[in-house]
Write a protein that holds these residues in place. Structure first.
Motif, mmCIF file in Angstrom:
data_model
loop_
_atom_site.group_PDB
_atom_site.id
_atom_site.type_symbol
_atom_site.label_atom_id
_atom_site.label_comp_id
_atom_site.label_asym_id
_atom_site.label_seq_id
_atom_site.Cartn_x
_atom_site.Cartn_y
_atom_site.Cartn_z
ATOM 1 N N THR A 1 1.722 -4.140 6.772
ATOM 2 C CA THR A 1 1.784 -5.602 6.834
ATOM 3 C C THR A 1 3.199 -6.062 7.169
ATOM 4 O O THR A 1 3.389 -7.088 7.834
ATOM 5 C CB THR A 1 1.328 -6.218 5.501
ATOM 6 O OG1 THR A 1 2.123 -5.681 4.434
ATOM 7 C CG2 THR A 1 -0.126 -5.918 5.229
ATOM 8 N N ARG B 1 2.726 -8.462 10.187
ATOM 9 C CA ARG B 1 2.839 -9.847 9.720
ATOM 10 C C ARG B 1 4.271 -10.356 9.795
ATOM 11 O O ARG B 1 4.545 -11.426 10.357
ATOM 12 C CB ARG B 1 2.324 -9.930 8.283
ATOM 13 C CG ARG B 1 2.383 -11.332 7.663
ATOM 14 C CD ARG B 1 2.129 -11.235 6.168
ATOM 15 N NE ARG B 1 3.171 -10.467 5.493
ATOM 16 C CZ ARG B 1 2.983 -9.786 4.367
ATOM 17 N NH1 ARG B 1 1.789 -9.750 3.801
ATOM 18 N NH2 ARG B 1 3.996 -9.123 3.809
ATOM 19 N N ILE C 1 -3.401 -12.342 11.735
ATOM 20 C CA ILE C 1 -4.479 -11.371 11.610
ATOM 21 C C ILE C 1 -4.215 -10.243 12.600
ATOM 22 O O ILE C 1 -3.433 -10.392 13.543
ATOM 23 C CB ILE C 1 -5.875 -11.975 11.874
ATOM 24 C CG1 ILE C 1 -5.952 -12.555 13.297
ATOM 25 C CG2 ILE C 1 -6.226 -13.024 10.831
ATOM 26 C CD1 ILE C 1 -7.347 -13.035 13.682
ATOM 27 N N TYR D 1 -6.419 -16.635 4.148
ATOM 28 C CA TYR D 1 -7.026 -16.827 5.467
ATOM 29 C C TYR D 1 -8.547 -16.874 5.354
ATOM 30 O O TYR D 1 -9.213 -17.679 6.002
ATOM 31 C CB TYR D 1 -6.598 -15.696 6.402
ATOM 32 C CG TYR D 1 -6.929 -15.937 7.858
ATOM 33 C CD1 TYR D 1 -5.947 -16.365 8.754
ATOM 34 C CD2 TYR D 1 -8.210 -15.733 8.364
ATOM 35 C CE1 TYR D 1 -6.231 -16.588 10.090
ATOM 36 C CE2 TYR D 1 -8.512 -15.951 9.691
ATOM 37 C CZ TYR D 1 -7.517 -16.376 10.560
ATOM 38 O OH TYR D 1 -7.821 -16.602 11.879
ATOM 39 N N GLN E 1 -8.852 -4.256 13.009
ATOM 40 C CA GLN E 1 -8.881 -5.717 12.900
ATOM 41 C C GLN E 1 -9.568 -6.186 11.621
ATOM 42 O O GLN E 1 -9.467 -7.360 11.245
ATOM 43 C CB GLN E 1 -9.587 -6.322 14.107
ATOM 44 C CG GLN E 1 -11.077 -6.002 14.187
ATOM 45 C CD GLN E 1 -11.709 -6.512 15.462
ATOM 46 O OE1 GLN E 1 -11.964 -7.703 15.611
ATOM 47 N NE2 GLN E 1 -11.933 -5.607 16.405
ATOM 48 N N TRP F 1 -6.908 -7.117 6.307
ATOM 49 C CA TRP F 1 -6.167 -8.369 6.141
ATOM 50 C C TRP F 1 -4.679 -8.060 6.079
ATOM 51 O O TRP F 1 -4.261 -7.015 5.576
ATOM 52 C CB TRP F 1 -6.587 -9.105 4.869
ATOM 53 C CG TRP F 1 -7.965 -9.706 4.913
ATOM 54 C CD1 TRP F 1 -9.033 -9.338 4.153
ATOM 55 C CD2 TRP F 1 -8.417 -10.776 5.750
ATOM 56 N NE1 TRP F 1 -10.129 -10.123 4.466
ATOM 57 C CE2 TRP F 1 -9.779 -11.010 5.446
ATOM 58 C CE3 TRP F 1 -7.804 -11.563 6.737
ATOM 59 C CZ2 TRP F 1 -10.535 -11.999 6.072
ATOM 60 C CZ3 TRP F 1 -8.569 -12.549 7.368
ATOM 61 C CH2 TRP F 1 -9.909 -12.759 7.037
ATOM 62 N N GLU G 1 -2.644 -9.822 4.312
ATOM 63 C CA GLU G 1 -2.186 -10.319 3.020
ATOM 64 C C GLU G 1 -2.226 -9.152 2.036
ATOM 65 O O GLU G 1 -3.244 -8.473 1.914
ATOM 66 C CB GLU G 1 -3.089 -11.454 2.542
ATOM 67 C CG GLU G 1 -2.628 -12.120 1.258
ATOM 68 C CD GLU G 1 -3.465 -13.352 0.930
ATOM 69 O OE1 GLU G 1 -3.444 -13.775 -0.231
ATOM 70 O OE2 GLU G 1 -4.131 -13.874 1.847
ATOM 71 N N SER H 1 -6.726 -4.997 2.309
ATOM 72 C CA SER H 1 -5.409 -5.187 2.927
ATOM 73 C C SER H 1 -5.045 -3.987 3.794
ATOM 74 O O SER H 1 -5.458 -2.852 3.527
ATOM 75 C CB SER H 1 -4.338 -5.357 1.852
ATOM 76 O OG SER H 1 -4.539 -6.528 1.105
ATOM 77 N N ALA I 1 -12.098 -10.729 14.630
ATOM 78 C CA ALA I 1 -11.266 -11.824 15.104
ATOM 79 C C ALA I 1 -12.122 -12.807 15.908
ATOM 80 O O ALA I 1 -12.987 -12.379 16.666
ATOM 81 C CB ALA I 1 -10.147 -11.263 15.982
ATOM 82 N N ARG J 1 -12.257 -14.353 12.885
ATOM 83 C CA ARG J 1 -12.503 -14.179 11.458
ATOM 84 C C ARG J 1 -12.848 -15.460 10.710
ATOM 85 O O ARG J 1 -12.642 -15.553 9.501
ATOM 86 C CB ARG J 1 -11.334 -13.454 10.798
ATOM 87 C CG ARG J 1 -10.942 -12.153 11.489
ATOM 88 C CD ARG J 1 -10.378 -11.149 10.567
ATOM 89 N NE ARG J 1 -11.352 -10.660 9.601
ATOM 90 C CZ ARG J 1 -11.092 -9.718 8.700
ATOM 91 N NH1 ARG J 1 -9.889 -9.178 8.636
ATOM 92 N NH2 ARG J 1 -12.020 -9.331 7.855
#
Length: 595
Positions: free
Chosen positions: A88, A92, A99, A373, A445, A448, A450, A456, A527, A529
């Motif tokens: 992440t 991210r 995403i 999300y 995909q 997550w 997060e 995750s 996606a 999502r």
């Protein structure tokens, strides 16, 4: 209702798949003396060729099975894991993504299908790798007929291929044009032949040669070519260019594995066997527990409005739990989630009106957590978002079927039975690797970005896949293998089939043909999502009165047309010697056979 075609019956073997060439391949293997596992593997490879917009060599594979000598359901997990570099913090924080993109090179996990099929063949089959791969290799080298959806899919992404993915254009746009009738995949055929040569060079027995072919993929030239290709950035769904994350080391450190199936007694002597909570498989038995003692009726072989309403509201609760609790990145209270006691407590939430909320439960008193999300309804899949494939090209909100995955079920006279749902590596998911002739899957995909959620993104963990093959046991005896493509709809359409068969009393084919439905009232696995509170997609054959009643109850109903939802496959064995098979009528290419 009367089935549009007859359930197939025979004493020696039965097969069902999403493409007639997969089914005919399975039947040919059975006729040559192979068992159900040989047949499933051969069919699985053929489906990689003849349904390339739905699965490919770089994809994934879960299967649930029993053997002639052991009726205890087992799961073959050939779902690859996230690369060591997939964090992440990278996607991210460094790349600024909300995403994981549904296309390109950031989403690929370790491709698992090759090792999965070969592990199944080695441990439970009887034939050599060359024998089971021969039909698929022949179609790739000499050409295969294009199902109607393939040219349409290629045409949709043709301009993108030409501009951004030239290696895919070279593979799928011969002479710059969309193929229309027959297509060849000579580079893929050459890759398969090279793997067979590696197996033959190893010498020894059948098992040793299969293991040599596994090594050539995961610790040999295939892994090397994948890593080399992933170093170059390519355009993905985010609108930017990103390099891939997979390395040869990621492949070398992974292999397919076996685990006990999740088995849940769902009433009337039936037990459902599924993969665990790294998949969405537990959704089906959770839903059936919620529907226990419900007012489920099938007048004239068609579900009543009350049946559809209860089924939809129950499955919303199960999918809310999927969102809060399923995954491979944190402990899952699975035993509680599928228990009758937990279902009894949750059943009180099913009212006369459609719920517009996402309502996960609190198994063992634990507070559910939804990712930020996922918790907010947003863009629905297919809601005018452009791009090649949009991850798994599943079902639009209008109910239009655009394909997604494949499925194969086989049973033989000895009692071997397998249900497999291969997917990923769609031609539109990521660029073709020119030295190998196939592309990578984009199952990542489903993670997550997060932290701290069961699904995750964590290196070395499996994405929470939608792939969900099934077995049904009656009084402890394996009776039924079934499944369907459809992404988030897989366990929903399986629910339609299960209820039509076990409650409505319809045979396999009639149950498959029975009017289907699904809800979009939970976060999509693909996606972009999003989700639609109260969304319900239904076939018009449920009847105008039923659809009107569902609208009156607050469902946001979309009439998908008469024959639009599901690509179910099923085989079964009964009290007597006959084996049975039924297959999807809607796509025009699914087929079932028995002999």
């Amino acid at each position: 209702m009367s089935p549009t075609k007859h359930e197939q019956r025979g004493a020696h073997g039965a097969a069902s798949s999403t493409h007639y060439l997969g089914t005919s391949t399975a039947m040919a293997v059975l006729a040559r003396g192979g068992n159900a596992f040989d047949a499933a593997v051969a069919a699985g490879f053929v489906l990689q060729v003849v349904e390339p917009h739905l699965c490919g060599p770089g994809g994934d594979l879960p299967a649930v099975f029993v053997t002639a000598g052991d009726s205890t359901p087992r799961v073959l997990c050939a779902q690859g894991v996230a690369p060591a570099r997939a964090t992440t913090a990278l996607l991210r924080d460094e790349l600024g993504l909300a995403i994981v993109p549904g296309t390109g090179l950031l989403a690929p996990t370790v491709p698992g299908a090759w090792d999965g099929w070969l592990t199944m063949l080695r441990d439970h089959g009887t034939m050599s790798l060359a024998e089971v791969l021969e039909p698929a290799l022949g179609y790739a080298a000499s050409g295969f007929p294009l199902a109607p959806r393939i040219p349409t899919t290629i045409d949709t992404v043709a301009d993108f291929f030409r501009e951004y993915w030239p290696t895919s254009a070279a593979t799928w746009l011969p002479d710059g044009n969309v193929p229309t009738s027959v297509h060849r995949l000579p580079v893929l055929a050459a890759t398969w032949q090279r793997l067979l040569d590696a197996a033959a060079a190893a010498g020894g027995d059948r098992e040793r040669q299969i293991d040599a072919a596994r090594d050539a993929w995961y610790r040999g030239f295939v892994a090397e070519e994948i890593e080399a290709f992933c170093r170059t950035p390519v355009r993905d769904e985010s609108g930017r260019d990103h390099a891939g994350l997979l390395t040869a080391e990621d492949l070398a450190g992974w292999s397919a594995s076996y685990e006990d199936a999740l088995t849940v007694d769902v009433g009337d002597g039936w037990t459902v066997a599924k993969a665990g909570a790294w998949s969405q498989g537990p959704v089906l038995p959770q839903t059936l527990q919620l529907l226990h003692d419900g007012d489920l009726r099938y007048p004239d072989g068609v579900a009543s409005a009350e049946t559809v309403h209860q089924a939809v509201e129950a499955i919303k609760l199960a999918f809310a739990d999927r969102e809060a609790w399923y995954g491979d990145s944190a402990p899952v209270p699975l035993e509680t989630l599928v228990s009758a006691e937990y279902a009894a407590a949750r059943r009180a939430l099913i009212g006369d009106r459609a719920s517009l909320e996402l309502r996960p439960g609190s198994p063992d008193g634990r507070e559910p957590r939804l990712g930020a999300y996922a918790a907010k309804p947003g863009a629905k899949h297919g809601d005018g978002v452009s791009g090649p494939g949009l991850g798994e090209p599943t079902i639009s909100p209008t109910g239009a079927v655009r394909g997604d995955t494949v499925h194969v079920d086989v049973v033989d006279a000895a009692g071997n039975m397998v249900s497999a749902t291969p997917s990923g590596g769609w031609l539109q998911s990521s660029p073709t690797i020119p030295a190998l002739g196939f592309c990578l899957g984009t199952r990542g995909q489903m993670f997550w970005l997060e932290d701290g959620l069961p699904s995750s993104l964590v290196p070395g963990r499996r994405p929470r896949t939608t792939l969900s093959p099934s077995l049904g046991l009656r009084d402890g005896e394996p009776r039924l293998a079934f499944g369907t493509p459809g992404g988030d709809q897989q366990d929903q359409w399986q629910l339609c089939f299960w209820l039509a068969h076990t409650v409505g009393g319809l045979d396999l084919q009639a149950a498959i043909d029975s009017p289907a439905w699904h809800t979009t009232s939970f976060p999509s696995s693909f996606a972009p999502r999003g989700w639609e509170p109260g969304g319900l997609i239904a076939e018009s054959r449920l009847g105008t009165a039923t659809l009107d009643e569902l609208r009156r109850r607050g469902h946001v109903v979309t009439d998908a047309g008469e024959w639009a939802l599901g690509r179910m496959c099923a085989v079964s064995r009964g009290d007597g010697p006959l084996l049975r098979a039924g297959a999807d009528t809607r796509s025009g290419v699914g087929a079932a056979a028995a002999f």
